[in-house]
Enzyme design. Structure first.
Site, mmCIF file in Angstrom:
data_model
loop_
_atom_site.group_PDB
_atom_site.id
_atom_site.type_symbol
_atom_site.label_atom_id
_atom_site.label_comp_id
_atom_site.label_asym_id
_atom_site.label_seq_id
_atom_site.Cartn_x
_atom_site.Cartn_y
_atom_site.Cartn_z
ATOM 1 C CB SER A 119 -0.866 0.027 1.257
ATOM 2 O OG SER A 119 -1.564 -1.170 1.402
ATOM 3 C CG HIS A 140 -2.286 -0.449 -4.028
ATOM 4 N ND1 HIS A 140 -2.497 0.855 -3.662
ATOM 5 C CD2 HIS A 140 -2.708 -1.188 -2.967
ATOM 6 C CE1 HIS A 140 -3.021 0.896 -2.457
ATOM 7 N NE2 HIS A 140 -3.154 -0.328 -2.015
HETATM 8 P P1 NAD Z 1 -3.317 -9.794 6.155
HETATM 9 O O1 NAD Z 1 -2.709 -9.648 7.498
HETATM 10 O O2 NAD Z 1 -4.793 -10.016 6.041
HETATM 11 O O3 NAD Z 1 -2.605 -10.997 5.375
HETATM 12 C C1 NAD Z 1 -1.219 -11.145 5.290
HETATM 13 C C2 NAD Z 1 -0.918 -12.630 5.182
HETATM 14 O O4 NAD Z 1 0.472 -12.799 4.851
HETATM 15 C C3 NAD Z 1 -1.177 -13.404 6.485
HETATM 16 O O5 NAD Z 1 -2.058 -14.501 6.218
HETATM 17 C C4 NAD Z 1 0.215 -13.884 6.893
HETATM 18 O O6 NAD Z 1 0.219 -15.152 7.542
HETATM 19 C C5 NAD Z 1 0.894 -13.947 5.531
HETATM 20 N N1 NAD Z 1 2.370 -14.005 5.570
HETATM 21 C C6 NAD Z 1 3.231 -13.396 6.429
HETATM 22 N N2 NAD Z 1 4.504 -13.707 6.106
HETATM 23 C C7 NAD Z 1 4.451 -14.515 5.015
HETATM 24 C C8 NAD Z 1 5.417 -15.181 4.214
HETATM 25 N N3 NAD Z 1 6.726 -15.058 4.464
HETATM 26 N N4 NAD Z 1 4.993 -15.942 3.182
HETATM 27 C C9 NAD Z 1 3.674 -16.071 2.914
HETATM 28 N N5 NAD Z 1 2.715 -15.475 3.646
HETATM 29 C C10 NAD Z 1 3.091 -14.711 4.684
HETATM 30 O O7 NAD Z 1 -2.862 -8.500 5.310
HETATM 31 P P2 NAD Z 1 -3.601 -7.833 4.035
HETATM 32 O O8 NAD Z 1 -4.589 -6.836 4.523
HETATM 33 O O9 NAD Z 1 -4.010 -8.898 3.105
HETATM 34 O O10 NAD Z 1 -2.395 -6.986 3.425
HETATM 35 C C11 NAD Z 1 -1.437 -7.586 2.584
HETATM 36 C C12 NAD Z 1 -0.747 -6.506 1.763
HETATM 37 O O11 NAD Z 1 -1.733 -5.846 0.961
HETATM 38 C C13 NAD Z 1 -0.057 -5.425 2.586
HETATM 39 O O12 NAD Z 1 1.098 -5.012 1.928
HETATM 40 C C14 NAD Z 1 -1.104 -4.311 2.597
HETATM 41 O O13 NAD Z 1 -0.531 -3.045 2.776
HETATM 42 C C15 NAD Z 1 -1.683 -4.448 1.208
HETATM 43 N N6 NAD Z 1 -3.036 -3.907 1.022
HETATM 44 C C16 NAD Z 1 -3.974 -4.068 1.994
HETATM 45 C C17 NAD Z 1 -5.253 -3.553 1.787
HETATM 46 C C18 NAD Z 1 -6.319 -3.745 2.830
HETATM 47 O O14 NAD Z 1 -7.344 -3.047 2.741
HETATM 48 N N7 NAD Z 1 -6.170 -4.659 3.779
HETATM 49 C C19 NAD Z 1 -5.566 -2.882 0.602
HETATM 50 C C20 NAD Z 1 -4.570 -2.768 -0.394
HETATM 51 C C21 NAD Z 1 -3.305 -3.284 -0.162
#
Ligand code: NAD
Length: 285
Positions: A119, A140
């Site tokens: 993000s 993104h």
């Molecule tokens: P989340 O916490 O829901 O999921 C992250 C996942 O990654 C978890 O299941 C965790 O176990 C896993 N993980 C951690 N280390 C890992 C590894 N080495 N290998 C594989 N998996 C691993 O987080 P999210 O909300 O899905 O966010 C993920 C990314 O997307 C971030 O960079 C975030 O900034 C971005 N993002 C989030 C949103 C949102 O609204 N949540 C929107 C756009 C972008």
């Protein structure tokens, strides 16, 4: 280059949503997480989401089944060694992301393109830790991925035209519209959105309005589909704090400093919908 198999790193909120839209677009998908329970949770989220689409008559059951059949969950990183395109969606932490890319860089063939769903973290910086700066890009997606039309595509300093073209084509095949931006902290989406959410949290902390009045002002007064506090709960308060910190560090400007109430809630584990409580409560059904 034809993309056939997409690897997704992280089966969380974003990872499983991306897996779903990629599978619906006809790609084979390998979704990796670090523990089986996270893989299972991600697969279950896709199953539920596809089920809902069928229930609402938006999709035929055989199409949903075929999409689900194209997604394979795994804990083994080396299962992704033959992927043509990898989208990383692990938590918003630069150190962890760099570690993941270093592993992937050793594992994947030269043609594999790496994309990050970050993000806010610099695409140029993440790319610099690999041997493929030209085949590295920001992709993104917005939350919830199956419903939101936008992909903000971020070109790092070294991203090639070919990589941008392939990425745009792939996003369009997934039914998304691409907005291309350059690489500065928070890009465009979060540079504009996060200060608004942060300010809404200050309003709550200072008693300017209740959670309901703050959200109602923005929904009815500004025609936003969701209020900023509801949206923060959806995004995850830990993610909100992290993005603000990246922008604060990147620009050195106090306007991006995370509100103390936000930090307190994150410390308490009140991360929004994913933990059942944030600014609002989400009782288990
Ligand atoms: P989340 O916490 O829901 O999921 C992250 C996942 O990654 C978890 O299941 C965790 O176990 C896993 N993980 C951690 N280390 C890992 C590894 N080495 N290998 C594989 N998996 C691993 O987080 P999210 O909300 O899905 O966010 C993920 C990314 O997307 C971030 O960079 C975030 O900034 C971005 N993002 C989030 C949103 C949102 O609204 N949540 C929107 C756009 C972008």
């Amino acid at each position: 280059m034809e993309i056939k198999t997409i690897g997704i790193i992280g089966a969380g909120t974003m990872g499983n949503g991306i897996a779903q839209v990629a599978a619906l677009a006809g790609y084979n998908v390998l979704m990796r997480d670090i523990e089986q329970k996270f893989v299972d949770k991600g697969m279950e989220a896709v199953r539920k989401s596809l089920g809902k689409a069928v229930e609402k008559g938006k999709m035929a059951q055989p199409d949903a089944d075929a999409a689900l059949g194209r997604i394979k969950g795994t804990m083994v990183l080396s299962d992704l060694k033959d992927c043509d395109f990898i989208i990383e969606a692990v938590i918003e932490n630069a150190e962890l992301k760099r570690k993941v890319y270093a592993e992937l860089d050793k594992l994947c063939p030269a043609h594999t393109i790496f994309a990050s769903n970050t993000s806010s973290i610099s695409i140029t910086e993440l790319a610099a830790g690999t041997s493929r700066v030209d085949r590295f890009i920001g992709m993104h997606f917005m939350n919830p991925v199956p419903l939101m039309k936008l992909v903000e595509m971020i070109r790092g300093l070294g991203t090639s035209d070919e990589t941008a073209k392939i990425t745009k084509g792939m996003a369009e095949k997934m039914g998304k519209t691409v907005a291309e931006v350059t690489d500065y902290p928070g890009f465009v989406s979060n540079r504009v959105l996060m200060p608004m959410i942060n300010e809404a949290i200050y309003c709550l902390m200072e008693g300017v309005g209740s959670r309901e009045s703050i959200d109602t002002v923005m929904k009815l007064g500004m025609n936003h589909p969701m209020g900023p506090l509801e949206l923060a709960d959806l995004v995850g308060l830990d993610v909100v704090q992290y993005i603000l910190e990246v922008m604060y560090a990147g620009f050195g400007d106090p306007k991006y400093r995370p509100c103390p109430l936000l930090k307190k809630m994150v410390k308490a584990g009140r991360l929004g919908r994913k933990t059942g409580i944030g600014f609002y409560e989400y009782p288990k059904k």
